[in-house]
Design an enzyme around this catalytic site. Structure first.
Site, PDB file in Angstrom:
ATOM      1  N   ASP A   6       0.879  -1.167   0.000  1.00 13.82           N
ATOM      2  CA  ASP A   6       0.000   0.000   0.000  1.00 13.82           C
ATOM      3  C   ASP A   6       0.918   1.220   0.000  1.00 13.82           C
ATOM      4  OD1 ASP A   6      -1.636   2.137   0.582  1.00 13.82           O
ATOM      5  OD2 ASP A   6      -2.378   1.346   2.482  1.00 13.82           O
ATOM      6  N   LYS A  68       2.904  11.596  -3.515  1.00 12.46           N
ATOM      7  CA  LYS A  68       1.943  10.780  -4.274  1.00 12.46           C
ATOM      8  C   LYS A  68       0.957  11.670  -5.041  1.00 12.46           C
ATOM      9  CE  LYS A  68      -1.517   7.156  -3.570  1.00 12.46           C
ATOM     10  NZ  LYS A  68      -2.034   6.191  -2.579  1.00 12.46           N
ATOM     11  N   GLU A 145      -7.241   0.670  -4.389  1.00 13.47           N
ATOM     12  CA  GLU A 145      -7.216   0.559  -2.927  1.00 13.47           C
ATOM     13  C   GLU A 145      -8.540   0.048  -2.345  1.00 13.47           C
ATOM     14  OE1 GLU A 145      -5.663   4.401  -1.852  1.00 13.47           O
ATOM     15  OE2 GLU A 145      -3.741   3.894  -2.744  1.00 13.47           O
ATOM     16  N   ASP A 168     -12.968   5.287   1.697  1.00 13.56           N
ATOM     17  CA  ASP A 168     -11.525   5.356   1.967  1.00 13.56           C
ATOM     18  C   ASP A 168     -11.045   6.801   1.986  1.00 13.56           C
ATOM     19  OD1 ASP A 168      -8.762   5.254   1.991  1.00 13.56           O
ATOM     20  OD2 ASP A 168      -8.559   3.917   0.275  1.00 13.56           O
TER      21      ASP A 168
HETATM   22  P1  ADP Z   1      -2.652   7.307   3.125  1.00 12.42           P
HETATM   23  O1  ADP Z   1      -3.145   5.960   2.726  1.00 12.42           O
HETATM   24  O2  ADP Z   1      -3.110   8.379   2.221  1.00 12.42           O
HETATM   25  O3  ADP Z   1      -1.207   7.366   3.388  1.00 12.42           O
HETATM   26  P2  ADP Z   1      -3.620   6.804   5.815  1.00 12.42           P
HETATM   27  O4  ADP Z   1      -4.696   5.815   5.636  1.00 12.42           O
HETATM   28  O5  ADP Z   1      -2.353   6.345   6.404  1.00 12.42           O
HETATM   29  O6  ADP Z   1      -3.374   7.634   4.485  1.00 12.42           O
HETATM   30  O7  ADP Z   1      -4.234   7.981   6.681  1.00 12.42           O
HETATM   31  C1  ADP Z   1      -3.456   9.053   7.025  1.00 12.42           C
HETATM   32  C2  ADP Z   1      -4.314  10.173   7.487  1.00 12.42           C
HETATM   33  O8  ADP Z   1      -5.102   9.746   8.587  1.00 12.42           O
HETATM   34  C3  ADP Z   1      -3.482  11.344   7.959  1.00 12.42           C
HETATM   35  O9  ADP Z   1      -3.975  12.520   7.392  1.00 12.42           O
HETATM   36  C4  ADP Z   1      -3.677  11.312   9.466  1.00 12.42           C
HETATM   37  O10 ADP Z   1      -3.656  12.603  10.011  1.00 12.42           O
HETATM   38  C5  ADP Z   1      -5.047  10.713   9.598  1.00 12.42           C
HETATM   39  N1  ADP Z   1      -5.266  10.082  10.905  1.00 12.42           N
HETATM   40  C6  ADP Z   1      -4.616   9.020  11.420  1.00 12.42           C
HETATM   41  N2  ADP Z   1      -5.071   8.748  12.670  1.00 12.42           N
HETATM   42  C7  ADP Z   1      -6.032   9.669  12.946  1.00 12.42           C
HETATM   43  C8  ADP Z   1      -6.890   9.934  14.072  1.00 12.42           C
HETATM   44  N3  ADP Z   1      -6.826   9.206  15.179  1.00 12.42           N
HETATM   45  N4  ADP Z   1      -7.748  10.969  13.977  1.00 12.42           N
HETATM   46  C9  ADP Z   1      -7.817  11.726  12.872  1.00 12.42           C
HETATM   47  N5  ADP Z   1      -7.040  11.533  11.779  1.00 12.42           N
HETATM   48  C10 ADP Z   1      -6.153  10.521  11.815  1.00 12.42           C
HETATM   49 MG    MG Z   2      -4.320   4.658   1.916  1.00 16.45          MG
END
Ligand code: ADP
Ligand code: MG
Length: 584
Positions: A6, A68, A145, A168
């Site tokens: 991922d 990205k 995804e 998502d």
């Molecule tokens: P990506 O797949 O785009 O890398 P993720 O699924 O890892 O993204 O999600 C990352 C996002 O989730 C970030 O913007 C982060 O701030 C947010 N995030 C992670 N945990 C929390 C939480 N407990 N509350 C609010 N936002 C969160």
């Molecule tokens: Mg993601």
């Protein structure tokens, strides 16, 4: 071994399929989530992941994240006279994950399934494959995804007949897919999304509002005081996460150099305020939902379960909105940060014909309309630049469709076939994918017929064939993801220049991370503690210099204890990963 990756905007993960199901692979720091952040430290050494993320707070100009969002563009990040494209930066993250996986599994990893947002266009998908190749991976398949998330749920919860909606919201992108599950057959009905909406926009909004309250403008601060902004964003990120589990949280406001002096101001924000500040973002998420439902010909009441994917779905405002729309609580039985990587591993198992997933079948859809450019006659004049769709968006793939076009002029012997992807009426607003010439059309009156056939396969290879109906002569063009942009030589060059980057030995990564984290903490501490930290850091650095393992271990422990005690930014972080719990 084929792994599933991922490759996220903010975090990336790697997983593989075991007998008991898909499993995440920890990195050298023992964590599953590797931040998609790259940096070059002052000595020109490459940093990737958590270490780069820590370094970014104190040296924002030497680090880069969110690349990205630049896939499929010509954007470059320049540092020390070196320029990196989004493809190369992604390749650095992929290469790190590949090496971590090889270390952990004790075998070589040659090939990977890599996930992309369902809403990525052809150029963004091609760039992802290229990044894999530069990282030394054969890209076995690009998977959407939400499709991967559905696979992870499908494998765990077979024997179900239900309509799923995958919601998502990650760091930088928003994706919705509607999936029909019939036992172990998953049929993606439609996908929609936005490539510029994610959790990071919520963080930016908090930062912008806080700066506004100080009479400052986000963009100006970003340009003039980057240290202040990067430190403030970190505070906002922490605040945002805290507001996911409590009503009020506070942040410290850094000074112009990004320091928190003893009298640094504390600003409180409550949930209500946060909700108001970000309501425009929540509103933007409604449109793709409507589009996905509309394309699948469904009403929202027909959705049986909503699956949450992406860290940003932890925000209560998102869950509230989903309950408002669908009248039911969404599902989060699999950790929303991890579900995509787990599903990618399932897909890797399917390609590898792994017996544990053998019975599962998944079909996906083409996310955008594909077609050709046509010329129209209007009030006696010819106007070119119109888009004629051949494969409509959300058609199940693989698919083959044909349309007939006609010559416009008498004795016209050639026709150009220009291929586009997109939803606009005019081609100049759509994405150009390639073109070719149809020749030898027999002379005669206008209206000679040419059949244009589009064949789109599971790997996203689009084959376009044009046949002059009268002579049956065929002309072909293949839009493969491998053809665009870089030649094999350019890929080889990119691989070589990446290998030339200086890198720490992998065994040292935990020490490097601790150093960067301590340095970041340093400027956040009051003077007294700073001095103490400085002394401990010095001892640790000396021990590393001396390469005395025992001494290093002793200093590391003391430093780690100190940092853990004072670094409250780590509190309130998300639950320990991978506990597949029903509530979090
Ligand atoms: P990506 O797949 O785009 O890398 P993720 O699924 O890892 O993204 O999600 C990352 C996002 O989730 C970030 O913007 C982060 O701030 C947010 N995030 C992670 N945990 C929390 C939480 N407990 N509350 C609010 N936002 C969160
Ligand atoms: Mg993601």
């Amino acid at each position: 071994m084929i792994v599933g990756i991922d490759l996220g905007t903010t975090h990336s993960l790697v997983a593989c399929l075991k007998e008991t199901g898909p499993e995440l692979i920890p990195n050298s720091l023992g964590e599953y989530l590797t931040p998609s952040v790259v940096g070059l430290d002052n000595a020109g050494e490459l940093l990737v992941g958590r270490t780069a993320q820590e370094f970014m707070v104190t040296a924002p100009e030497r680090c880069v994240s969110m690349f990205k969002r630049q896939m499929g563009t010509e954007w470059k990040w320049t540092i020390d006279n070196k320029a990196f494209t989004a493809v190369e930066l992604s390749a650095l993250v992929l290469k790190t994950l590949k090496e971590e996986a090889e270390q952990y599994l004790g075998e070589s990893v040659e090939s990977a399934v890599i996930t992309v947002p369902a809403y990525f266009n052809e150029h963004q998908r091609t760039d992802t494959i290229r990044a894999g190749e530069i990282a030394g991976l054969k890209v076995a398949r690009i998977v959407n995804e939400p499709t991967a998330a559905a696979l992870a749920y499908g494998l765990r919860e077979q024997d179900q007949e239900r309509l799923l909606l995958v919601y998502d919201l990650g760091g930088g992108t928003f994706d919705v897919s509607i999936v029909d599950q019939l036992d172990d057959v998953l049929e993606i009905r439609s996908s929609a999304g936005e490539t510029f909406l994610g959790g990071e926009d919520f963080t930016s909004t908090i930062a912008a509002r806080v700066l506004e309250s100080k009479g400052m403008v986000y963009e100006h601060v970003e340009m003039k005081e980057p240290e202040r902004l990067s430190r403030l964003r970190r505070e906002c990120e922490r605040l945002k996460r805290q507001l996911s589990s409590r009503d009020v949280a506070s942040l410290r406001f850094p000074d112009a150099r990004g320091h928190f002096l003893d009298d640094a101001e504390t600003i409180e924000v409550n949930r209500e305020q946060f909700k108001k500040w970000t309501s425009h973002l929540i509103g933007r998420a409604d449109l793709p939902l409507r589009k996905a439902l509309g394309d699948a010909g469904l009403k929202r009441s027909e959705v049986d379960e909503v699956i949450l994917v992406g860290g940003a779905t932890r925000m209560p405002t998102i869950v509230e909105r989903i309950v408002e729309i669908f009248g039911k609580e969404p599902l989060r039985r699999i950790n929303p940060d991890e579900v995509v990587a787990l599903g990618a591993a399932v897909q890797a198992g399917l390609i590898d014909r792994n017996e544990h997933v053998e019975e599962m079948v998944v079909t996906d859809v083409a996310p955008f309309t594909l077609g050709v450019e046509t010329t129209r006659e209007m009030a006696g004049e010819y106007r070119s630049g119109y888009f004629m769709p051949i494969i409509n968006r959300n058609t199940t793939i693989p698919v083959s469709r044909a349309q007939t076009v006609q010559t416009l002029h008498p004795n016209q012997t050639e026709v150009k076939v220009a291929i586009y992807q997109g939803e606009h009426r005019k081609t100049d607003q759509n994405l150009f994918l390639g073109e070719f010439q149809v020749k030898n059309i027999p002379r005669g009156p206008a209206g000679q017929e040419i059949e244009i056939r589009f064949t789109y396969d599971l790997n996203g290879v689009l084959e376009v064939e044009a046949m002059v109906l009268e002579t049956k002569e065929k002309f072909q063009h293949v839009v493969t993801r491998y053809a665009r942009g870089m030649s094999q030589r350019q890929i080889d060059d990119a691989i070589r220049s990446m290998e030339n980057l200086k890198k720490h030995p992998r065994e040292e990564s935990a020490n490097r991370y601790l150093l960067k984290r301590s340095e970041r903490l340093y400027s956040e501490l009051p003077w007294g503690e700073r001095e103490q930290l400085d002394l401990m850091l010095k001892g640790f650095e000396e021990a590393i210099e001396l390469q005395d393992e025992e001494l290093i271990a002793r200093h590391r422990e003391a430093l780690e204890n100190f940092v853990n005690l004072f670094d409250f930014s780590e509190e309130d972080d998300n639950d320990p990963q991978s506990e597949q719990t029903d509530d979090w």
